[in-house]
Design a protein around this motif. Structure first.
Motif, PDB file in Angstrom:
ATOM      1  N   ARG A  26       0.837  -1.197   0.000  1.00  0.00           N
ATOM      2  CA  ARG A  26       0.000   0.000   0.000  1.00  0.00           C
ATOM      3  C   ARG A  26       0.873   1.248   0.000  1.00  0.00           C
ATOM      4  O   ARG A  26       2.090   1.187   0.119  1.00  0.00           O
ATOM      5  CB  ARG A  26      -0.932  -0.003   1.207  1.00  0.00           C
ATOM      6  CG  ARG A  26      -1.745  -1.282   1.273  1.00  0.00           C
ATOM      7  CD  ARG A  26      -2.757  -1.305   2.365  1.00  0.00           C
ATOM      8  NE  ARG A  26      -3.464  -2.592   2.367  1.00  0.00           N
ATOM      9  CZ  ARG A  26      -4.518  -2.868   3.113  1.00  0.00           C
ATOM     10  NH1 ARG A  26      -4.995  -1.961   3.944  1.00  0.00           N
ATOM     11  NH2 ARG A  26      -5.096  -4.051   3.042  1.00  0.00           N
ATOM     12  N   GLY A  27       0.229   2.392  -0.126  1.00  0.00           N
ATOM     13  CA  GLY A  27       0.939   3.649  -0.050  1.00  0.00           C
ATOM     14  C   GLY A  27       1.186   4.050   1.382  1.00  0.00           C
ATOM     15  O   GLY A  27       0.990   3.267   2.323  1.00  0.00           O
ATOM     16  N   LEU A  28       1.626   5.281   1.570  1.00  0.00           N
ATOM     17  CA  LEU A  28       1.856   5.796   2.914  1.00  0.00           C
ATOM     18  C   LEU A  28       0.538   5.951   3.659  1.00  0.00           C
ATOM     19  O   LEU A  28      -0.527   6.098   3.052  1.00  0.00           O
ATOM     20  CB  LEU A  28       2.570   7.146   2.841  1.00  0.00           C
ATOM     21  CG  LEU A  28       3.974   7.123   2.211  1.00  0.00           C
ATOM     22  CD1 LEU A  28       4.530   8.541   2.128  1.00  0.00           C
ATOM     23  CD2 LEU A  28       4.917   6.221   3.008  1.00  0.00           C
ATOM     24  N   GLU A  29       0.627   5.925   4.978  1.00  0.00           N
ATOM     25  CA  GLU A  29      -0.574   6.050   5.794  1.00  0.00           C
ATOM     26  C   GLU A  29      -1.210   7.429   5.620  1.00  0.00           C
ATOM     27  O   GLU A  29      -0.530   8.420   5.325  1.00  0.00           O
ATOM     28  CB  GLU A  29      -0.235   5.830   7.275  1.00  0.00           C
ATOM     29  CG  GLU A  29       0.259   4.432   7.606  1.00  0.00           C
ATOM     30  CD  GLU A  29      -0.777   3.368   7.302  1.00  0.00           C
ATOM     31  OE1 GLU A  29      -1.973   3.623   7.543  1.00  0.00           O
ATOM     32  OE2 GLU A  29      -0.395   2.295   6.808  1.00  0.00           O
ATOM     33  N   ILE A 234       8.983  -2.111  -3.103  1.00  0.00           N
ATOM     34  CA  ILE A 234       8.665  -1.851  -4.496  1.00  0.00           C
ATOM     35  C   ILE A 234       7.387  -2.604  -4.856  1.00  0.00           C
ATOM     36  O   ILE A 234       7.182  -3.744  -4.413  1.00  0.00           O
ATOM     37  CB  ILE A 234       9.837  -2.262  -5.425  1.00  0.00           C
ATOM     38  CG1 ILE A 234       9.529  -1.859  -6.871  1.00  0.00           C
ATOM     39  CG2 ILE A 234      10.163  -3.739  -5.308  1.00  0.00           C
ATOM     40  CD1 ILE A 234      10.729  -1.998  -7.799  1.00  0.00           C
ATOM     41  N   GLN A 235       6.532  -1.953  -5.608  1.00  0.00           N
ATOM     42  CA  GLN A 235       5.252  -2.538  -6.010  1.00  0.00           C
ATOM     43  C   GLN A 235       5.124  -2.407  -7.526  1.00  0.00           C
ATOM     44  O   GLN A 235       5.217  -1.306  -8.074  1.00  0.00           O
ATOM     45  CB  GLN A 235       4.087  -1.808  -5.338  1.00  0.00           C
ATOM     46  CG  GLN A 235       4.190  -1.724  -3.824  1.00  0.00           C
ATOM     47  CD  GLN A 235       3.184  -0.773  -3.220  1.00  0.00           C
ATOM     48  OE1 GLN A 235       2.259  -0.307  -3.876  1.00  0.00           O
ATOM     49  NE2 GLN A 235       3.365  -0.449  -1.940  1.00  0.00           N
ATOM     50  N   ARG A 264       5.916   1.366  -8.383  1.00  0.00           N
ATOM     51  CA  ARG A 264       5.799   2.258  -7.232  1.00  0.00           C
ATOM     52  C   ARG A 264       6.860   1.922  -6.199  1.00  0.00           C
ATOM     53  O   ARG A 264       7.107   0.743  -5.905  1.00  0.00           O
ATOM     54  CB  ARG A 264       4.409   2.111  -6.620  1.00  0.00           C
ATOM     55  CG  ARG A 264       4.041   3.105  -5.536  1.00  0.00           C
ATOM     56  CD  ARG A 264       2.635   2.833  -5.036  1.00  0.00           C
ATOM     57  NE  ARG A 264       2.055   3.959  -4.315  1.00  0.00           N
ATOM     58  CZ  ARG A 264       0.832   3.938  -3.765  1.00  0.00           C
ATOM     59  NH1 ARG A 264       0.075   2.856  -3.860  1.00  0.00           N
ATOM     60  NH2 ARG A 264       0.383   5.004  -3.136  1.00  0.00           N
ATOM     61  N   LEU A 265       7.483   2.956  -5.648  1.00  0.00           N
ATOM     62  CA  LEU A 265       8.415   2.819  -4.532  1.00  0.00           C
ATOM     63  C   LEU A 265       7.837   3.553  -3.331  1.00  0.00           C
ATOM     64  O   LEU A 265       7.469   4.727  -3.432  1.00  0.00           O
ATOM     65  CB  LEU A 265       9.776   3.407  -4.886  1.00  0.00           C
ATOM     66  CG  LEU A 265      10.618   2.666  -5.933  1.00  0.00           C
ATOM     67  CD1 LEU A 265      11.852   3.486  -6.278  1.00  0.00           C
ATOM     68  CD2 LEU A 265      11.028   1.294  -5.423  1.00  0.00           C
ATOM     69  N   VAL A 266       7.772   2.866  -2.207  1.00  0.00           N
ATOM     70  CA  VAL A 266       7.233   3.451  -0.983  1.00  0.00           C
ATOM     71  C   VAL A 266       8.278   3.305   0.118  1.00  0.00           C
ATOM     72  O   VAL A 266       8.743   2.195   0.395  1.00  0.00           O
ATOM     73  CB  VAL A 266       5.918   2.775  -0.561  1.00  0.00           C
ATOM     74  CG1 VAL A 266       5.393   3.396   0.735  1.00  0.00           C
ATOM     75  CG2 VAL A 266       4.875   2.891  -1.665  1.00  0.00           C
ATOM     76  N   GLY A 267       8.648   4.437   0.719  1.00  0.00           N
ATOM     77  CA  GLY A 267       9.616   4.423   1.804  1.00  0.00           C
ATOM     78  C   GLY A 267       8.983   4.866   3.108  1.00  0.00           C
ATOM     79  O   GLY A 267       8.306   5.900   3.153  1.00  0.00           O
ATOM     80  N   ARG A 268       9.213   4.108   4.160  1.00  0.00           N
ATOM     81  CA  ARG A 268       8.596   4.390   5.459  1.00  0.00           C
ATOM     82  C   ARG A 268       9.643   4.694   6.533  1.00  0.00           C
ATOM     83  O   ARG A 268       9.398   4.468   7.714  1.00  0.00           O
ATOM     84  CB  ARG A 268       7.716   3.214   5.886  1.00  0.00           C
ATOM     85  CG  ARG A 268       6.507   3.012   4.971  1.00  0.00           C
ATOM     86  CD  ARG A 268       5.580   1.915   5.463  1.00  0.00           C
ATOM     87  NE  ARG A 268       4.340   1.891   4.705  1.00  0.00           N
ATOM     88  CZ  ARG A 268       4.163   1.290   3.528  1.00  0.00           C
ATOM     89  NH1 ARG A 268       5.196   0.628   2.981  1.00  0.00           N
ATOM     90  NH2 ARG A 268       3.010   1.338   2.901  1.00  0.00           N
ATOM     91  N   GLY A 269      10.786   5.214   6.139  1.00  0.00           N
ATOM     92  CA  GLY A 269      11.803   5.618   7.098  1.00  0.00           C
ATOM     93  C   GLY A 269      11.496   6.999   7.666  1.00  0.00           C
ATOM     94  O   GLY A 269      10.358   7.479   7.624  1.00  0.00           O
ATOM     95  N   GLY A 277       5.002   5.628 -11.134  1.00  0.00           N
ATOM     96  CA  GLY A 277       4.914   5.889 -12.562  1.00  0.00           C
ATOM     97  C   GLY A 277       3.979   4.890 -13.206  1.00  0.00           C
ATOM     98  O   GLY A 277       3.881   3.730 -12.768  1.00  0.00           O
ATOM     99  N   TYR A 278       3.257   5.309 -14.239  1.00  0.00           N
ATOM    100  CA  TYR A 278       2.313   4.401 -14.885  1.00  0.00           C
ATOM    101  C   TYR A 278       2.183   4.723 -16.368  1.00  0.00           C
ATOM    102  O   TYR A 278       2.525   5.819 -16.836  1.00  0.00           O
ATOM    103  CB  TYR A 278       0.934   4.474 -14.217  1.00  0.00           C
ATOM    104  CG  TYR A 278       0.182   5.767 -14.456  1.00  0.00           C
ATOM    105  CD1 TYR A 278      -0.646   5.916 -15.565  1.00  0.00           C
ATOM    106  CD2 TYR A 278       0.296   6.833 -13.568  1.00  0.00           C
ATOM    107  CE1 TYR A 278      -1.334   7.107 -15.786  1.00  0.00           C
ATOM    108  CE2 TYR A 278      -0.387   8.023 -13.770  1.00  0.00           C
ATOM    109  CZ  TYR A 278      -1.200   8.148 -14.887  1.00  0.00           C
ATOM    110  OH  TYR A 278      -1.869   9.327 -15.113  1.00  0.00           O
ATOM    111  N   VAL A 279       1.674   3.741 -17.109  1.00  0.00           N
ATOM    112  CA  VAL A 279       1.342   3.911 -18.521  1.00  0.00           C
ATOM    113  C   VAL A 279       0.023   3.189 -18.781  1.00  0.00           C
ATOM    114  O   VAL A 279      -0.230   2.112 -18.204  1.00  0.00           O
ATOM    115  CB  VAL A 279       2.469   3.373 -19.432  1.00  0.00           C
ATOM    116  CG1 VAL A 279       2.717   1.884 -19.188  1.00  0.00           C
ATOM    117  CG2 VAL A 279       2.152   3.634 -20.893  1.00  0.00           C
TER     118      VAL A 279
END
Length: 660
Positions: A26-29, A234-235, A264-269, A277-279
């Motif tokens: 999932r994305g960030l909270e 990574i998603q 998608r890259l999601v960082g939770r640090g 990015g999408y197409v």
């Protein structure tokens, strides 16, 4: 279950091991000020338990949600599947932003939502936020945002599959698997629906050319999630779909198809980030059959559309009291139509047409949530640089000679929008909230350049359309006197300046035009009651929506926008006597609507009753029974001077579900 509070994070199998690397897919909270806006959460139990098994049925339980027409995705032209909230409708383009795991899913040319591709079995939850959007891809979210979040291993397990058939012999097959792979996971899903359909034409209006609303659709998705380190995941996601339908007359076929991929890259640090990015590549075709001679009069052979986009959001560490979001997003799209009109008498082609153009939007946004004791404040700013370029309309005669060749002037501009809100947690059981916002929606390429026909009515395009601009206010109260009961009430006042509407300019002739505004004022209410095994959820929207018009459009002033009801309500009673069981009934009411902008044709109010039952049998198998419109209510979906289309009659499904 529908909830007005934020959903809790999913339980994770390795939660007890502090050294485990956790991925969520999932994305960030959400920030702490999300409750400043009118938010509804639909959890997985409710998402997968609709009577039709379709996402639009799930969303219809949310106050204020509306498709342009009452038809679902089995019996509507795909280009009419616009989604909106708060009665800011009037044409078939979506005025709500719909996201699947952060990716906009609306067709970039038309603005419709590919509903048949959004299988509820793949979802963990749905979040609906009413009111102008502000964050990533906020342009276009003038009525609200619908976030669809995909399910993972915790919700799906090793396998979830179902096979159902209804009394007409129509089938619905679905299978989803979500195995864990190391510290990550993979989800793969397929769905296939097909059927001869029901009669959309009333019996007394059928002719030899009339046919049932045949349909066949399939979709497949693949999603992989893996950790790159202990704070970054990574998603990667892919979605393909194809949908074929026949409406009213033999040969009146439409298709929609698409392919979509995202990374998608999601960082939770400490420095949190979300980079996406999408197409997307999509297509649409449609054949128009004359309602008097029942021959082909228009072949909209293809409408290829390509869109690429992305976002980057950063949340720097600015203290425990603040959640600061800084971001940028971009969307680039291009599309064109290829169509051929035919003579209803000779059957010969009379012309060849091409039309289309390009659009872009670059957005920069910043938003801060500030927790100050019992208060949570939020404020955001968004700036958009938009362009509409390379617009053209070209027509040639059957011999290839150019009869019209128009190139439209390029346009561009900057728009700045703001929103802010506050939540006051008066006590543990009472919260008050208020919000104000502005927003913008660009006209779609379809609205700008593509005329269309719903025989005998022709609607012209308009390359001079201006962007729509929203200004809105709302205030609400949340009551949660116990864990078993919540109540939400919201009063709102939204004004959509330069709203795009289909305006009647002559008999059987309309044109897309900007009216002065659509103003919608109303009340939304939702309630949840849970008493152990029994739950009751309800939702209601009462809206006074009016067109503000002047000059040559003066006749529309004070009219209700077409296809917009004053009242919509839904209530679901569910009983789960044991683990794996669910018995539920949903009563839904939609008030009277007008077919057209001049309020000459009426769509009467309709009340329907749906039911759902899941009963465990043995091992992983369960019996599933579903009932749509059990009282066989007549639901009128189109009325053009007495030429009528109908929605789904009583439909009963039975089948098996397996869960491993």
């Amino acid at each position: 279950m529908l909830g007005t509070c934020l959903a809790a994070p999913p339980a994770l199998a390795d939660e007890a091991d502090p050294s485990a690397i956790l991925v969520t897919g999932r994305g960030l909270e959400d920030g702490p000020a999300t409750p400043a806006y009118d938010v509804t959460i639909i959890d997985r139990d409710a998402v997968i338990a609709s009577a039709s098994g379709r996402i639009e049925d799930v969303l219809s339980s949310v106050a204020g949600f509306q498709l342009f027409r009452r038809s679902d995705s089995r019996a509507a032209n795909p280009s009419a599947q616009g989604v909106t909230l708060r009665a800011l409708g009037g044409n078939a383009s979506s005025r709500a932003l719909v996201l699947l795991d952060g990716v906009p899913v609306a067709n970039p040319f038309f603005g419709y939502i590919p509903l048949s591709a959004l299988n509820p079995d793949r979802l963990a939850s749905v979040r609906v936020t009413r009111g102008g959007g502000m964050g990533a891809f906020g342009t276009g979210a003038v009525s609200g945002t619908i976030d669809l979040t995909s399910a993972g291993p915790d919700e799906i397990g090793a396998l979830q599959a179902s096979a159902l058939v209804d009394q007409r012999g129509e089938t619905q097959l679905s299978a989803t698997t979500a195995p864990r792979l190391g510290d990550g996971f993979l989800t793969a899903s397929v769905q296939w629906d097909r059927g001869k359909g029901f009669w959309t034409t009333p019996k007394d209006q059928r002719v030899p050319a009339s046919v049932r609303a045949r349909y066949e659709s399939w979709s497949g998705s693949l999603r992989a999630v893996a950790p790159l380190n202990d704070t970054v995941e990574i998603q990667a996601s892919g979605l393909v779909y194809d949908d074929e339908r026949t409406l009213r007359f033999d040969g009146a076929d439409s298709t929609s198809s698409g392919q979509q991929g995202s990374l998608r890259l999601v960082g939770r640090g400490d420095w949190q980030f979300d980079v996406l990015g999408y197409v997307q590549a999509q297509d649409f075709s449609n054949i128009v059959i004359s309602s008097s001679r029942f021959t082909k009069v228009l072949d909209q052979a293809k409408t290829p559309t390509l869109a690429v986009g992305g976002k980057a959001e950063l949340r720097p560490p600015v203290g425990d009291a603040h959640v600061l979001r800084l971001g940028a997003d971009i969307r680039l799209s291009q599309g064109h139509l290829v169509e051929t009109p035919y003579s209803a008498f000779s059957g010969q082609a009379t012309a060849f047409r091409r039309a289309g153009g390009d659009q872009s939007d670059l957005g920069l946004y910043a938003e801060d949530d500030w927790t100050l004791g019992a208060f949570v404040l939020t404020a955001g700013l968004r700036a958009d640089r938009w362009t509409i370029r390379n617009g053209f309309y070209r027509e040639s005669n059957p011999d290839g000679a150019i009869s019209e060749d128009t190139t439209f002037a390029d346009r561009s501009g900057w728009n700045t929008n703001v929103r802010g809100g506050v939540v006051w947690n008066v006590t543990e059981t009472v919260s008050l909230r208020a919000a104000a916002y502005t927003g913008m929606r660009l006209p779609t390429l379809n609205e700008l350049y593509r005329p269309f026909v719903v025989f005998p009515v022709t609607t012209q395009a308009n390359a001079a359309l201006k962007p729509e601009k929203l200004r809105g206010y709302e205030a609400g109260i949340e009551l949660h006197p116990s864990d078993a009961f919540t109540l939400s009430l919201t009063a709102f006042d939204n004004r959509l300046k330069d709203a795009i509407a289909n305006v009647t300019i002559a008999t059987n002739l309309r044109q897309r035009q900007n009216v002065n505004a659509i103003r919608a004022r109303g009340i939304e209410a939702s309630a949840d009651l849970s008493l152990g095994q029994v739950s009751l959820t309800g939702s209601l929207a009462w809206t006074d929506a009016k067109v503000e018009a002047s000059g040559i459009q003066f006749a529309l002033d004070g009219m209700r926008p077409s296809q917009v009801p004053k009242l919509a309500a839904s209530a679901t009673l569910a009983w789960a006597p044991r683990s794996g069981w669910r018995l539920a009934a949903t009563l839904r009411h939609v008030g009277m609507q007008y077919e057209d902008d001049l309020q000459t044709d009426i769509l009467p109010a309709a009340t329907t009753l749906d039911a759902y039952a899941q009963i465990p049998l043995a091992g992983p198998f369960s019996l599933v029974l579903r009932g749509e419109n059990l009282t066989d209510e007549t639901v009128m979906t189109r009325n053009q001077s007495g030429s009528i289309d109908l929605g789904a009659p009583r439909t009963v499904w039975a089948g098996l579900r397996i869960g491993l």
